[in-house]
Design a protein around this motif. Sequence first.
Motif, PDB file in Angstrom:
ATOM      1  N   ASP A   1      -8.542  10.583  -1.847  1.00  0.00           N
ATOM      2  CA  ASP A   1      -9.447  10.476  -0.693  1.00  0.00           C
ATOM      3  C   ASP A   1      -8.930  11.321   0.472  1.00  0.00           C
ATOM      4  OD1 ASP A   1     -11.022   8.779  -2.169  1.00  0.00           O
ATOM      5  OD2 ASP A   1     -10.300   6.944  -1.209  1.00  0.00           O
ATOM      6  N   LEU A   2      -7.619  11.278   0.644  1.00  0.00           N
ATOM      7  CA  LEU A   2      -7.000  12.083   1.702  1.00  0.00           C
ATOM      8  C   LEU A   2      -7.185  13.572   1.405  1.00  0.00           C
ATOM      9  CD1 LEU A   2      -5.226  11.699   4.260  1.00  0.00           C
ATOM     10  CD2 LEU A   2      -3.232  11.936   2.777  1.00  0.00           C
TER      11      LEU A   2
ATOM     12  N   ARG B   1      -7.556   4.865   6.521  1.00  0.00           N
ATOM     13  CA  ARG B   1      -6.873   4.270   5.370  1.00  0.00           C
ATOM     14  C   ARG B   1      -6.908   2.745   5.421  1.00  0.00           C
ATOM     15  NH1 ARG B   1      -6.751   8.984   4.441  1.00  0.00           N
ATOM     16  NH2 ARG B   1      -8.608   8.336   3.379  1.00  0.00           N
TER      17      ARG B   1
ATOM     18  N   ILE C   1       2.031   6.974   2.468  1.00  0.00           N
ATOM     19  CA  ILE C   1       1.789   8.408   2.280  1.00  0.00           C
ATOM     20  C   ILE C   1       2.691   9.269   3.176  1.00  0.00           C
ATOM     21  CG2 ILE C   1       0.039  10.227   2.398  1.00  0.00           C
ATOM     22  CD1 ILE C   1      -2.031   8.169   1.533  1.00  0.00           C
TER      23      ILE C   1
ATOM     24  N   PRO D   1       0.843  -1.199   0.000  1.00  0.00           N
ATOM     25  CA  PRO D   1       0.000   0.000   0.000  1.00  0.00           C
ATOM     26  C   PRO D   1       0.878   1.250   0.000  1.00  0.00           C
ATOM     27  CG  PRO D   1      -0.587  -1.487   1.811  1.00  0.00           C
ATOM     28  CD  PRO D   1       0.655  -2.025   1.187  1.00  0.00           C
TER      29      PRO D   1
ATOM     30  N   ARG E   1      -5.757   7.065  -5.856  1.00  0.00           N
ATOM     31  CA  ARG E   1      -7.067   7.170  -5.227  1.00  0.00           C
ATOM     32  C   ARG E   1      -6.931   7.433  -3.727  1.00  0.00           C
ATOM     33  NH1 ARG E   1     -12.365   8.296  -5.807  1.00  0.00           N
ATOM     34  NH2 ARG E   1     -12.148   7.486  -7.923  1.00  0.00           N
ATOM     35  N   GLU E   2      -5.956   6.769  -3.077  1.00  0.00           N
ATOM     36  CA  GLU E   2      -5.785   6.960  -1.639  1.00  0.00           C
ATOM     37  C   GLU E   2      -5.483   8.422  -1.309  1.00  0.00           C
ATOM     38  OE1 GLU E   2      -4.316   4.679  -3.572  1.00  0.00           O
ATOM     39  OE2 GLU E   2      -3.226   3.208  -2.339  1.00  0.00           O
TER      40      GLU E   2
END
Lengths: 418, 418, 418
Positions: free
Chosen positions: A34-35, B4, A9, A6, A30-31
Amino acid sequence: MLSRAPLDIPRLIAERRPGYSLAAPFYRAREIFDLDLEVIFGRHWIFAGVEAELPEPGDYTRLDIGHLSIVIVRGDDGAVRAFHNVCRHRGARLVTQEAGCVGKLVCPYHQWTYELTGELIHASHMGEDFDPSCHGLKPVHLRSIGGLIFVCMAAEAPADIDDLAAVLEPRLAPFDLRNAKVAKQVDLVEEGNWKLTMENNRECYHCAGNHPELGQSFNKYAVGFVPDADDHAGQAEAAAYEAQVTAQVADWEARGFPSVAVEHLSGRATGFRTERIVLDGAGESQTLDTKAACRKLLGGLTDAKLGGLHLWTQPNSWHHFMGDHAVTFCAIPLDPEHTLVRTRWLVHKDAVEGVDYDLDRLTEVWNATNAQDAALVELAQQGVRSPAYEPGPYSPLTEGLVDQFATWYVERLRAHLG
Amino acid sequence: MLSRAPLDIPRLIAERRPGYSLAAPFYRAREIFDLDLEVIFGRHWIFAGVEAELPEPGDYTRLDIGHLSIVIVRGDDGAVRAFHNVCRHRGARLVTQEAGCVGKLVCPYHQWTYELTGELIHASHMGEDFDPSCHGLKPVHLRSIGGLIFVCMAAEAPADIDDLAAVLEPRLAPFDLRNAKVAKQVDLVEEGNWKLTMENNRECYHCAGNHPELGQSFNKYAVGFVPDADDHAGQAEAAAYEAQVTAQVADWEARGFPSVAVEHLSGRATGFRTERIVLDGAGESQTLDTKAACRKLLGGLTDAKLGGLHLWTQPNSWHHFMGDHAVTFCAIPLDPEHTLVRTRWLVHKDAVEGVDYDLDRLTEVWNATNAQDAALVELAQQGVRSPAYEPGPYSPLTEGLVDQFATWYVERLRAHLG
Amino acid sequence: MLSRAPLDIPRLIAERRPGYSLAAPFYRAREIFDLDLEVIFGRHWIFAGVEAELPEPGDYTRLDIGHLSIVIVRGDDGAVRAFHNVCRHRGARLVTQEAGCVGKLVCPYHQWTYELTGELIHASHMGEDFDPSCHGLKPVHLRSIGGLIFVCMAAEAPADIDDLAAVLEPRLAPFDLRNAKVAKQVDLVEEGNWKLTMENNRECYHCAGNHPELGQSFNKYAVGFVPDADDHAGQAEAAAYEAQVTAQVADWEARGFPSVAVEHLSGRATGFRTERIVLDGAGESQTLDTKAACRKLLGGLTDAKLGGLHLWTQPNSWHHFMGDHAVTFCAIPLDPEHTLVRTRWLVHKDAVEGVDYDLDRLTEVWNATNAQDAALVELAQQGVRSPAYEPGPYSPLTEGLVDQFATWYVERLRAHLG
C-alpha cells in the motif's frame, strides 16, 4: 519473541543493509505494498504507455495501478491528457474498455458527460445549486518524452522529469516514436512483487543460465557483468567487448547518435539510466539472428546497425530502441505478489505486417525472455515468503545496478516518511 | 501523511456529508463490512424469503449471510421458525442443502438430533452429566408479514416491525402470498458492496439510460424522478402522470386497495416505504407488453389492472406486487465487494407453467434489469476503489431516496456505536 | 460491544474450557494460524515423510508448511538431512520439484551450488570479500525413527523426541520401514483448519455414521468409544472386544511385538500415543475384506495377523502399521481454513504391483475414509465460522482423546507465549 505487532516500516527502512537484498516484508507485506502504491507509484513519474497508441483525437487507453484507474486520451487539440477514471457524481468507473475512441467521456451510470479536456459539460437533473465547474474530472500530470508517456498522480510532480527529458529527447528524436505504431502488445502477469520484477531486470548475472534467445544479441558484459579475477578467458572477452564498444560509440556519436551512458539512479526522485550498447552478431536487433526484424526502419533511419539504446526508468520501465524496432516494458503492481509486465513492440507506422516484418520473428526473443524472467521472479517470490529468508549479498561485480535500484527505493520511502 | 492507522469508523460516520454518497471505506473496508454484518444485518429485521417456499411441515431453506448460516423450517405445528445452522456439539453445519424437507434436523457429524422446534432430542454417548435441554439449537427471531419472512439475529429484535406489519398486512392480504408458489428463483452475484446494490435500487435516474425492458411498464416519474426546470416536455409528462396517479389511486382506495405512499425510511430501526404506482401501457404487469404474465391472478383477485404495489425494506429488500404475480428481491452481503441478489417470482399456487404462464415471459424483464443493474453496481464498485474517488452529490431531484437510505444506514451505525 | 480490537490471544488461551472444543478464532483467525505455524509447527517435531522415499543418495523431497519450504535430501554418505529451501543469495527457491534426484543443489537463478550437506561450494562473480562458508544452506533438525522422518525448525529442538524414539524403534523394527517402498502417495486438501483435521482423527464417535469401509476392519471400541450406560448390547460387544484384546496382546507381547498402549499426549512437547489394536474379521489389514492386501509382508514378517499398530504424533500425524502394509498420514496447514492431508501406503520394497498387491485394493479403504473425513472437517469449519458457534462439550466417553489434543495444543501455546 512473537512478532504480533504491526509492521515497523521506518525501522525496516532504517535497517536496510547496503549491498544486500531487501527484508522480506518489502516483498510481501500488504502494508508496504500500500505504501509503494501511495509513495512510489503515487508520487513519482510512472511510465504509462506510448503516444503511438493514440494516433487520433478521442483515442484513449486505460491504465489501472492497484485500485487506481486512469484514462489517457488525446484531445481534439491533439494534446494527450490523463484523468482519474472516476465519475465525479457517484464515482462510477467512466471508461470500461482497455482502449477505444470517443467523442466525449460519458459515464454509463447517469450519463454525466465530460469533454476530452476533463470539463463536465452535461449532468441532468442536478438542480439549480449544482456547479458543473466544480465537478470536472480529476487531472493526472502527464509528460510525453520522445513519444513515451509518463504520468504522475501527485498534486505536485517531481520537477526532475526535466532532466530525463533533456537527456532523452535528442536520443529518441531519430526514432520518431510519436509516429510509430504498436505492432504488438503482450501482457504477462508475474507471480512476484514488482520490486523483484525490477531487480531481475537490473542485472544480467542470471542471463547466461536462463536466456539463450536473448543471449544471441545481448552481450553479458553490456550491463555491469564483470568476470571473476581468475577467469582469464572471461577477462579477455570482456576486454574485447570493451574495445568494440569504444570504437562503435565514437562512431555513433560522430554520426549524431548520443550513446554514452548517462546514469542518475539514486539521490533523486526521477531515477534513470540510458546507454547505447553494441549488439552481438550482425549487431542490428534483439532477434534470434541478430538482424533487423523490420525492413522499414524507424523514423528516417537508413542504417539498421545502431546497436541498442537502453533506457531504464525508476520505478517501473525498461526499453530497447534499435534501428528497426523498439521494445518498451512497463511493470505495474497488481498486489503484493503479482505484477503486470506489459510489453509493446513498436515499428515504423507505415511498416506492413507480413511484408515489412513477421510478427513472430519480431517478438519471439522477448516473449521467450519474459517467460523465463517470470519463472525466476516467481522462484524469488516463493523464497522470500519463507521465514528462513534473510537478505543476501548482491554481487559487487554484477549486481551493482540492482543495489542502486534498492537504494533508490529505500531513499524514496525515507524521503516521504520524513 | 500516511494513513497506516486503523480505520477511525466513528469519525467516518461523523463526517458523512448529507446529500452526498458515502466515503470509500463504507464500500470497501473489511472492518466496515464486519460492522455491517454485526450491526445492520445482525440487529435489524432482514428479509429472508417467503412462506411459499415452505408449503409443508419439515420444509426448510438455508440462508447464509456472511459466515452466518440460518435454517428456516416449517414445524409439524405449521409454524415457521428460524435457527442458527450450527450443531451445539462441536459446531458442524447442520443443514448442508439450500433447501429440502426433513423429519428431524440431524447433524451429519455425530448424529445429534433436533426437533423442528430446535429441541435436542438425541445425543448418544454424552454421559450422565450431559443436559440436552441446555443444547437446543439457537433460535433466531422470525416474523412473517403477509407471507414475507423477516428474521432478526439480535437477542432483542426491534419492536417497530409492528409498524411494518400494520401497514403491510392489509395491503398484502388480497394477494394471499402464503398460498402462492415460487415459479422461479434466480441468484445473481453483483460485484459490489451491498450498499451500492441498495443505492442503485433507490433511484431511477439511471433507468432511462440503462433499462429499456423495465421502461415499458415502469414510469420514471413513479420514483422520485423530477424533470429539469427548463425541460418543458418533461414537466408536461410529469404533470400528466401525476394526474393519472391521482385518479387511479382514488379508484383503488375506493375499491379497498390501500395505495397511498407510506414512507418511514429514517429515524427508526425498521425503515420501509410502500406505494402503489400506476404502470404504463396496459398497466397490468412489469412485462414487456405490460399485460399480465399469468392468467390466473394472485389470491382471489379478478382485476389484473392493479398497478404495482412497491415495498422497500431496509436494509435489504424490494418487492413489486401486481395482480398476476409478485417479484421479491433480497440482497445478501457476501464480502465487502460482492452481494447476492436473490429474485423470486410468485404466482398463484394453482397456476400451471405452460398453461397459465410462460416462465420466460414472466421473468424476462427483471432478469434483464437485474443484469443491467449488476453491471452498474460493478462500475460503481470499481470507481470507489480508486484513491481518487470522493463522495459526490446525490441529485436533489432524483436521488432523494438514495440519500434517505444512506442517512438511515449512518444513523443505525451511530445508534449502535453509541 | 463491538470487537474491533486485535485478538487477545493470551486471554483466549486462558479462557479455554477443559472438555470443550476451542473458541472460534483458533479455527479461523489468521493471527492464530500464524502463531500455529510459528509455535506449533515452528518449534515442535513435525512428521515430514518416510525414508523409503529417498532410497538413493541425491534423492530429495520438498515439504512446504505455510510459506516455509524445506528440502529433505539423502547425502552421498547415506545420511538424510533437511534444509530450508531458500538460496542464500537473493532467496530464490532452490528446489522447485516435489521430489527428484540431484548431484548437487543448484539454484536456478544464478547457479549458486550447494553440496548435499548444505555447504556452498560455488558462487561465481561474488568478489574477493565474499565468504562462502557464511552462506551455506540453513539446516533443519531431522530425526529418523524407524524410517519415519521428523523435522524441527527451531534453533533448539525439544529433547523429548528421545522418548518417542525409545518407544517406537523396537515397535517399528520388525517392519523394516527403511527398506520399504512407497506404493502410493495421495494428497487431499481438506477445507478446514488443521486442528479440525486432527480433532476428527482423534475420535471414532463419528465412525459408525460415516465410515462403512473402515468399519469392516476397525472396531469402534478400539479408540476410546464407550457404549451408553443403557446400551446393553453395546456393553456386551465392548466386553467381548476387550477380552479378545487381552488375549491377543498377551500373545503378541510373548512373540516379541510390543503392543500395549503408551500414551504421552499432554504435559510435554512431543506428544504421542501408540497401541497395537485387534482388527475385525480376518484381523490382518485395513482392507475391505480385512485380509492382507500385499502377499509379501513387510520386513521379515511371516505372520500377517498382527493387528494394527497405531501411532499418533502431535501435532500432525497418524499411522497404521500392519503385517502387509503401513499407512502414514501427514497433516500440513495451508492456510487458516485449508489443510493438506498426505497419505502414503508402504509395502515391502520387493513387492511388485499387480503381482504381490493390487493398488486399488491396497488403497480403497483409506481413500474412501479420507474423503468422508474431509467432508466432515468441511462441515465443522463451516460451522465454526458462524458467529453463533460456541465451544461445545466433547463426549467424556468417546472424545477424551480429542480433548487431550486440544489440551496439548493450548499448553504448547501457553508455554511459548510465557
